[in-house]
Design an enzyme around this catalytic site. Structure first.
Site, PDB file in Angstrom:
ATOM      1  CG  ASP A 225      -1.508   1.240   1.507  1.00 49.95           C
ATOM      2  OD1 ASP A 225      -2.222   1.472   0.338  1.00 49.95           O
ATOM      3  OD2 ASP A 225      -1.713   1.909   2.429  1.00 49.95           O
ATOM      4  CG  LEU A 226       1.611   5.713  -1.743  1.00 44.18           C
ATOM      5  CD1 LEU A 226       3.146   5.421  -1.980  1.00 44.18           C
ATOM      6  CD2 LEU A 226       0.968   6.671  -2.863  1.00 44.18           C
ATOM      7  CG  ASP A 227      -1.863   7.520   0.475  1.00 42.37           C
ATOM      8  OD1 ASP A 227      -1.075   8.185   0.476  1.00 42.37           O
ATOM      9  OD2 ASP A 227      -2.808   7.138  -0.042  1.00 42.37           O
TER      10      ASP A 227
ATOM     11  CB  THR B 206       0.525  10.495   2.202  1.00 43.79           C
ATOM     12  OG1 THR B 206       0.536   9.157   2.179  1.00 43.79           O
ATOM     13  CG2 THR B 206       1.739  11.112   1.348  1.00 43.79           C
TER      14      THR B 206
ATOM     15  CE  LYS C  25      -4.605   6.094   9.235  1.00 46.93           C
ATOM     16  NZ  LYS C  25      -3.739   5.988  10.346  1.00 46.93           N
ATOM     17  N   GLY C  26      -7.358   3.941   3.639  1.00 47.22           N
ATOM     18  CA  GLY C  26      -7.619   3.062   2.332  1.00 47.22           C
ATOM     19  C   GLY C  26      -9.036   3.196   1.749  1.00 47.22           C
TER      20      GLY C  26
ATOM     21  NE  ARG D 223      -9.137  12.164  -4.615  1.00 49.57           N
ATOM     22  CZ  ARG D 223      -8.702  12.561  -5.749  1.00 49.57           C
ATOM     23  NH1 ARG D 223      -9.592  13.550  -6.392  1.00 49.57           N
ATOM     24  NH2 ARG D 223      -7.832  11.825  -6.246  1.00 49.57           N
TER      25      ARG D 223
ATOM     26  CB  SER E 232      -2.079   2.770  -3.674  1.00 47.00           C
ATOM     27  OG  SER E 232      -2.721   4.006  -3.189  1.00 47.00           O
ATOM     28  CB  ALA E 233      -7.502   3.436  -2.634  1.00 50.51           C
ATOM     29  CB  SER E 234      -3.637   7.292  -3.939  1.00 50.45           C
ATOM     30  OG  SER E 234      -3.575   8.535  -4.153  1.00 50.45           O
TER      31      SER E 234
ATOM     32  CG  ASN F 207      -3.601  12.544  -5.843  1.00 54.31           C
ATOM     33  OD1 ASN F 207      -3.624  13.140  -6.849  1.00 54.31           O
ATOM     34  ND2 ASN F 207      -4.257  12.562  -4.785  1.00 54.31           N
TER      35      ASN F 207
ATOM     36  CE  LYS G 136      -5.880  -0.861  -0.925  1.00 54.84           C
ATOM     37  NZ  LYS G 136      -4.499  -0.174  -0.453  1.00 54.84           N
TER      38      LYS G 136
ATOM     39  CD  GLU H 144      -3.812  -1.712   2.966  1.00 60.52           C
ATOM     40  OE1 GLU H 144      -3.521  -0.821   3.731  1.00 60.52           O
ATOM     41  OE2 GLU H 144      -3.993  -1.543   1.724  1.00 60.52           O
ATOM     42  CG  ASP H 145      -1.885   2.628   6.555  1.00 60.89           C
ATOM     43  OD1 ASP H 145      -2.082   2.230   5.293  1.00 60.89           O
ATOM     44  OD2 ASP H 145      -1.924   3.722   6.987  1.00 60.89           O
TER      45      ASP H 145
HETATM   46  C1  BG6 Z   1      -5.783   5.672   0.268  1.00 64.00           C
HETATM   47  C2  BG6 Z   1      -5.994   6.706   1.540  1.00 64.00           C
HETATM   48  O1  BG6 Z   1      -4.579   5.356   0.077  1.00 64.00           O
HETATM   49  O2  BG6 Z   1      -6.094   6.419  -0.952  1.00 64.00           O
HETATM   50  C3  BG6 Z   1      -7.210   7.216   1.579  1.00 64.00           C
HETATM   51  O3  BG6 Z   1      -5.594   5.705   2.610  1.00 64.00           O
HETATM   52  C4  BG6 Z   1      -7.516   8.156   0.481  1.00 64.00           C
HETATM   53  O4  BG6 Z   1      -7.181   8.040   2.938  1.00 64.00           O
HETATM   54  C5  BG6 Z   1      -7.324   7.174  -0.752  1.00 64.00           C
HETATM   55  O5  BG6 Z   1      -8.829   8.750   0.373  1.00 64.00           O
HETATM   56  C6  BG6 Z   1      -7.732   7.753  -2.108  1.00 64.00           C
HETATM   57  O6  BG6 Z   1      -6.476   8.793  -2.602  1.00 64.00           O
HETATM   58  P1  BG6 Z   1      -6.561  10.258  -3.497  1.00 64.00           P
HETATM   59  O7  BG6 Z   1      -5.230  10.401  -3.225  1.00 64.00           O
HETATM   60  O8  BG6 Z   1      -7.069   9.484  -4.760  1.00 64.00           O
HETATM   61  O9  BG6 Z   1      -7.792  10.979  -2.783  1.00 64.00           O
HETATM   62 MG    MG Z   2      -2.765   3.053   3.634  1.00 68.50          MG
END
Ligand code: BG6
Ligand code: MG
Length: 220
Positions: A8-10, A16, A44-45, A48, A113-115, A117, A144, A168-169
């Site tokens: 996982d990233l964040d 972050t 977390k995870g 958005r 990662s779910a992000s 970014n 997730k 994973e956190d």
């Molecule tokens: C996850 C974070 O990795 O990504 C969440 O733990 C976040 O807090 C999710 O909402 C989505 O990320 P982003 O950067 O696309 O808003």
């Molecule tokens: Mg995370």
């Protein structure tokens, strides 16, 4: 035989999670919704969209679709502002040691990662080249605790799910790894991450012997 290591990233690779918290907290404040660290744990995870839905549920608020889109954009702009100042000093302790160990042992490494970014962040902290593949919020349709993100990662690495190990956190992330039939390793508080197969406070607690055992598939 290669194992698949999915990170996982964040909150695992970089710290972050604190920036997500600050940005969501500001947004909640602007809507006069109270928002605690315990509630943040549940975000977390989580994607958005789902995060904003949850905050609105907690505050018992209904808003228009336009307002929803505007708030998501605002949250992300604030988050990106924090991200723009990031550098290698924000890599969490001993992450490079573990990644380099896996690379020198010719293991397969993915980001899960779910992000949306994720790539920007990995570039900022100069870790992008350490990953064989990146699966992020732009590649998945189910968030997730659904295992989709990790199953795509395993597939892209060419490793079967039961030969994958996830770091994973987030509670939702541990549940996703378990649902994917992978070994789940929690990074953080063992009380919160009790569903994980193993929990470490951070990577400094992970010794080479433990990594060796994961790689050689002996029972750890
Ligand atoms: C996850 C974070 O990795 O990504 C969440 O733990 C976040 O807090 C999710 O909402 C989505 O990320 P982003 O950067 O696309 O808003
Ligand atoms: Mg995370």
């Amino acid at each position: 035989m290669k194992k698949g290591f999915i990170f996982d990233l964040d909150g695992v690779i970089v710290d972050t999670a604190k920036y997500h918290f600050l940005a969501w907290q500001n947004l909640a404040n602007s809507l006069e919704i109270s928002f605690s660290e315990e509630q943040n744990e549940q975000l977390k995870g989580v994607s958005r969209i789902r995060s904003l839905e949850k905050i609105l549920e907690w505050g018992n608020k209904t808003i228009s679709e336009e307002e929803f889109t505007r708030l998501m954009h605002e949250k992300n702009e604030e988050y990106l502002n924090y991200i723009s100042k990031m550098d290698t000093s924000e890599i969490l302790p001993d992450v490079p040691r573990v990644l380099d160990y896996l690379i020198s042992n010719e293991q397969a490494i993915a980001l899960g990662s779910a992000s949306k970014n994720a790539r920007v962040i990995l570039e900022k902290v100069e870790l992008i080249s350490k990953f064989n593949t990146i699966v992020d919020g732009t590649n998945v349709s189910k968030a997730k605790p659904d295992p989709e993100v990790f199953l795509i990662g395993a597939h892209q690495l060419g490793v079967s799910p039961e030969n994958c190990i996830v770091f994973e956190d987030a509670v939702a992330g541990i549940q996703a790894a378990n649902a994917a039939n992978m070994i789940s390793i929690g990074i953080g508080n063992p009380k919160i991450l009790h569903e994980a197969d193993y929990v470490f406070k951070d990577f400094t607690e992970i010794e080479e012997e433990f990594m060796n055992n994961l790689v050689s598939a002996k029972k750890v």
